[in-house]
Design a protein around this motif. Structure first.
Motif, PDB file in Angstrom:
ATOM      1  N   ASP A  67       0.823  -1.205   0.000  1.00 17.85           N
ATOM      2  CA  ASP A  67       0.000   0.000   0.000  1.00 17.85           C
ATOM      3  C   ASP A  67       0.861   1.261   0.000  1.00 17.85           C
ATOM      4  O   ASP A  67       0.539   2.238  -0.694  1.00 17.85           O
ATOM      5  CB  ASP A  67      -0.926  -0.011   1.213  1.00 17.85           C
ATOM      6  CG  ASP A  67      -1.955   1.107   1.168  1.00 17.85           C
ATOM      7  OD1 ASP A  67      -2.545   1.313   0.085  1.00 17.85           O
ATOM      8  OD2 ASP A  67      -2.172   1.766   2.192  1.00 17.85           O
ATOM      9  N   SER A 111      -3.764   4.234  -2.185  1.00 17.95           N
ATOM     10  CA  SER A 111      -5.054   4.535  -2.789  1.00 17.95           C
ATOM     11  C   SER A 111      -5.258   6.047  -2.848  1.00 17.95           C
ATOM     12  O   SER A 111      -4.484   6.830  -2.284  1.00 17.95           O
ATOM     13  CB  SER A 111      -6.184   3.901  -1.964  1.00 17.95           C
ATOM     14  OG  SER A 111      -6.499   4.712  -0.846  1.00 17.95           O
ATOM     15  N   VAL A 149      -9.067  -2.088   2.244  1.00 17.67           N
ATOM     16  CA  VAL A 149      -9.558  -3.351   1.697  1.00 17.67           C
ATOM     17  C   VAL A 149     -10.265  -3.143   0.360  1.00 17.67           C
ATOM     18  O   VAL A 149     -10.307  -4.060  -0.478  1.00 17.67           O
ATOM     19  CB  VAL A 149     -10.482  -4.062   2.713  1.00 17.67           C
ATOM     20  CG1 VAL A 149     -11.805  -3.339   2.879  1.00 17.67           C
ATOM     21  CG2 VAL A 149     -10.708  -5.518   2.324  1.00 17.67           C
ATOM     22  N   LYS A 150     -10.785  -1.940   0.115  1.00 17.07           N
ATOM     23  CA  LYS A 150     -11.383  -1.650  -1.193  1.00 17.07           C
ATOM     24  C   LYS A 150     -10.295  -1.476  -2.257  1.00 17.07           C
ATOM     25  O   LYS A 150     -10.545  -1.686  -3.447  1.00 17.07           O
ATOM     26  CB  LYS A 150     -12.214  -0.359  -1.111  1.00 17.07           C
ATOM     27  CG  LYS A 150     -13.295  -0.363  -0.054  1.00 17.07           C
ATOM     28  CD  LYS A 150     -14.416  -1.313  -0.365  1.00 17.07           C
ATOM     29  CE  LYS A 150     -15.579  -1.102   0.602  1.00 17.07           C
ATOM     30  NZ  LYS A 150     -16.672  -2.079   0.385  1.00 17.07           N
ATOM     31  N   HIS A 151      -9.116  -1.087  -1.824  1.00 13.73           N
ATOM     32  CA  HIS A 151      -7.967  -0.865  -2.713  1.00 13.73           C
ATOM     33  C   HIS A 151      -7.162  -2.146  -2.914  1.00 13.73           C
ATOM     34  O   HIS A 151      -6.665  -2.399  -4.019  1.00 13.73           O
ATOM     35  CB  HIS A 151      -7.096   0.230  -2.083  1.00 13.73           C
ATOM     36  CG  HIS A 151      -5.834   0.550  -2.792  1.00 13.73           C
ATOM     37  ND1 HIS A 151      -5.786   0.912  -4.126  1.00 13.73           N
ATOM     38  CD2 HIS A 151      -4.539   0.589  -2.349  1.00 13.73           C
ATOM     39  CE1 HIS A 151      -4.526   1.147  -4.480  1.00 13.73           C
ATOM     40  NE2 HIS A 151      -3.758   0.950  -3.427  1.00 13.73           N
ATOM     41  N   ILE A 152      -7.065  -2.940  -1.847  1.00 11.12           N
ATOM     42  CA  ILE A 152      -6.314  -4.201  -1.891  1.00 11.12           C
ATOM     43  C   ILE A 152      -7.231  -5.291  -1.347  1.00 11.12           C
ATOM     44  O   ILE A 152      -7.238  -5.587  -0.138  1.00 11.12           O
ATOM     45  CB  ILE A 152      -5.006  -4.113  -1.071  1.00 11.12           C
ATOM     46  CG1 ILE A 152      -4.164  -2.915  -1.542  1.00 11.12           C
ATOM     47  CG2 ILE A 152      -4.207  -5.401  -1.183  1.00 11.12           C
ATOM     48  CD1 ILE A 152      -2.893  -2.686  -0.747  1.00 11.12           C
ATOM     49  N   PRO A 153      -8.048  -5.918  -2.200  1.00 10.14           N
ATOM     50  CA  PRO A 153      -9.072  -6.861  -1.736  1.00 10.14           C
ATOM     51  C   PRO A 153      -8.528  -8.065  -0.969  1.00 10.14           C
ATOM     52  O   PRO A 153      -9.284  -8.704  -0.219  1.00 10.14           O
ATOM     53  CB  PRO A 153      -9.760  -7.294  -3.038  1.00 10.14           C
ATOM     54  CG  PRO A 153      -9.548  -6.160  -3.984  1.00 10.14           C
ATOM     55  CD  PRO A 153      -8.180  -5.628  -3.652  1.00 10.14           C
ATOM     56  N   GLU A 154      -7.230  -8.370  -1.130  1.00 11.35           N
ATOM     57  CA  GLU A 154      -6.636  -9.477  -0.361  1.00 11.35           C
ATOM     58  C   GLU A 154      -6.836  -9.285   1.135  1.00 11.35           C
ATOM     59  O   GLU A 154      -6.806 -10.260   1.903  1.00 11.35           O
ATOM     60  CB  GLU A 154      -5.134  -9.565  -0.635  1.00 11.35           C
ATOM     61  CG  GLU A 154      -4.738  -9.810  -2.072  1.00 11.35           C
ATOM     62  CD  GLU A 154      -3.299  -9.331  -2.326  1.00 11.35           C
ATOM     63  OE1 GLU A 154      -2.371  -9.991  -1.802  1.00 11.35           O
ATOM     64  OE2 GLU A 154      -3.116  -8.322  -3.016  1.00 11.35           O
ATOM     65  N   SER A 205      -9.354  -8.844   2.707  1.00 18.09           N
ATOM     66  CA  SER A 205     -10.560  -9.506   3.222  1.00 18.09           C
ATOM     67  C   SER A 205     -10.185 -10.712   4.076  1.00 18.09           C
ATOM     68  O   SER A 205     -10.971 -11.137   4.935  1.00 18.09           O
ATOM     69  CB  SER A 205     -11.476  -9.934   2.079  1.00 18.09           C
ATOM     70  OG  SER A 205     -10.816 -10.880   1.237  1.00 18.09           O
ATOM     71  N   ARG A 206      -8.989 -11.243   3.872  1.00 18.54           N
ATOM     72  CA  ARG A 206      -8.499 -12.339   4.723  1.00 18.54           C
ATOM     73  C   ARG A 206      -8.500 -11.932   6.193  1.00 18.54           C
ATOM     74  O   ARG A 206      -8.766 -12.757   7.080  1.00 18.54           O
ATOM     75  CB  ARG A 206      -7.082 -12.734   4.290  1.00 18.54           C
ATOM     76  CG  ARG A 206      -6.368 -13.677   5.239  1.00 18.54           C
ATOM     77  CD  ARG A 206      -4.973 -14.009   4.764  1.00 18.54           C
ATOM     78  NE  ARG A 206      -4.170 -14.576   5.845  1.00 18.54           N
ATOM     79  CZ  ARG A 206      -2.880 -14.895   5.727  1.00 18.54           C
ATOM     80  NH1 ARG A 206      -2.258 -14.719   4.571  1.00 18.54           N
ATOM     81  NH2 ARG A 206      -2.216 -15.394   6.764  1.00 18.54           N
ATOM     82  N   GLU A 222     -12.634 -10.001   6.954  1.00 18.83           N
ATOM     83  CA  GLU A 222     -13.779 -10.906   6.984  1.00 18.83           C
ATOM     84  C   GLU A 222     -13.485 -12.231   7.668  1.00 18.83           C
ATOM     85  O   GLU A 222     -14.343 -12.783   8.365  1.00 18.83           O
ATOM     86  CB  GLU A 222     -14.270 -11.161   5.557  1.00 18.83           C
ATOM     87  CG  GLU A 222     -14.758  -9.909   4.838  1.00 18.83           C
ATOM     88  CD  GLU A 222     -15.124 -10.174   3.390  1.00 18.83           C
ATOM     89  OE1 GLU A 222     -15.144 -11.367   2.988  1.00 18.83           O
ATOM     90  OE2 GLU A 222     -15.376  -9.207   2.665  1.00 18.83           O
TER      91      GLU A 222
END
Length: 268
Positions: free
Chosen positions: A44, A49, A70-75, A77-78, A81
């Motif tokens: 990041d 972003s 997390v919207k910029h780097i969806p990974e 979500s680990r 979420e």
């Protein structure tokens, strides 16, 4: 007692959180999760972003911030979420429902003189309710030298909302609220707490708990933190002028639950 292992997050821990507005969970994240977050932090910082800011004021070093990561780097979500983060929040807030308001990196590089001014979080954001918290995940050893955060225990129950102060533009926030009092001059009359932390430790504080931190005076150690701002079932959408920028309009009515693509439900 304000320190717990993850297995100790019971009703007593929730009562301490409700009373003091701050607890520390030791080794809440595994070494592999910490290493993953360090890798994402580097990614990041290399390509931030559009929500990123350099919060460095006059002085040395760099105080980097990026939100809605997390919207910029969806990974991510680990962690957002699939980790236990939302479960920890659920236990402390005593709420089966948990929304993510946003996630964030807060990084003070070695030799960063910029302090984190005394403030509380909730007046920066378009939310209303009591079940608002910040989870601060240490990715490096945290000491007073590197910029450990101090919290004023019980300040979330003072019955007072304070004006947000920008770390970048002092004229950004204009809400008609009083400034945070001079905490440093009141130290003898307040109950302050600071946690020295190891990677994987986290603090969870209430959205109205007053807190601040010095700069990072170490020249050989970063102070990297991954932060999740979360909300429980009583929190509703409360947009007001001149707040911290959000990534997008959530498309929900004023006074409605936060449930939306911008503020996703993590636990229900």
């Amino acid at each position: 007692m304000n320190e717990y292992a993850p297995s100790e997050l019971n009703e007593d821990a929730a009562e301490v959180y409700a009373r003091d507005g701050i607890v520390c969970i030791r080794q809440a994240f595994s070494p592999s999760e910490v290493e993953f977050l360090r890798e994402i932090a580097a990614k990041d910082m290399a390509a931030p972003s559009k929500m990123s800011e350099d919060a460095t004021r006059e002085g040395s070093g760099r105080f980097f911030s990026d939100t809605f990561v997390v919207k910029h780097i969806p990974e991510l979500s680990r962690i957002v979420e699939d980790s236990s983060a939302a479960d920890y929040a659920s236990k402390l807030l005593q709420s089966k429902k948990i929304n993510l308001i946003f996630d964030q990196f807060l990084i003070k590089e070695p030799g960063t003189s910029t302090p984190t001014v005394w403030h509380h979080d909730q007046t920066y954001w378009p939310v209303a309710g009591d079940q608002v918290c910040t989870m601060w995940v240490a990715l490096d050893p945290v000491t007073k030298e590197t910029g450990a955060v101090e919290y004023v225990k019980g300040s979330h129950r003072w019955g007072q909302r304070y004006k947000a102060e920008s770390f970048v533009d002092k004229d950004r926030y204009k809400e008609d609220l009083p400034p945070v009092p001079d905490i440093d001059s009141m130290r003898d009359d307040l109950d302050l707490i600071m946690f020295e932390m190891q990677p994987g430790d986290v603090t969870v504080h209430h959205g109205l708990t007053v807190h601040g931190a010095p700069g990072n005076s170490r020249n050989d150690q970063s102070r990297r933190a991954y932060v999740m701002r979360m909300a429980g079932a009583d929190v509703t959408y409360d947009p007001r002028p001149n707040l911290q920028p959000m990534l997008a309009d959530p498309g929900i009515p004023v006074g409605a639950p936060l449930d939306s693509a911008l503020f996703p439900v993590l636990r229900q």
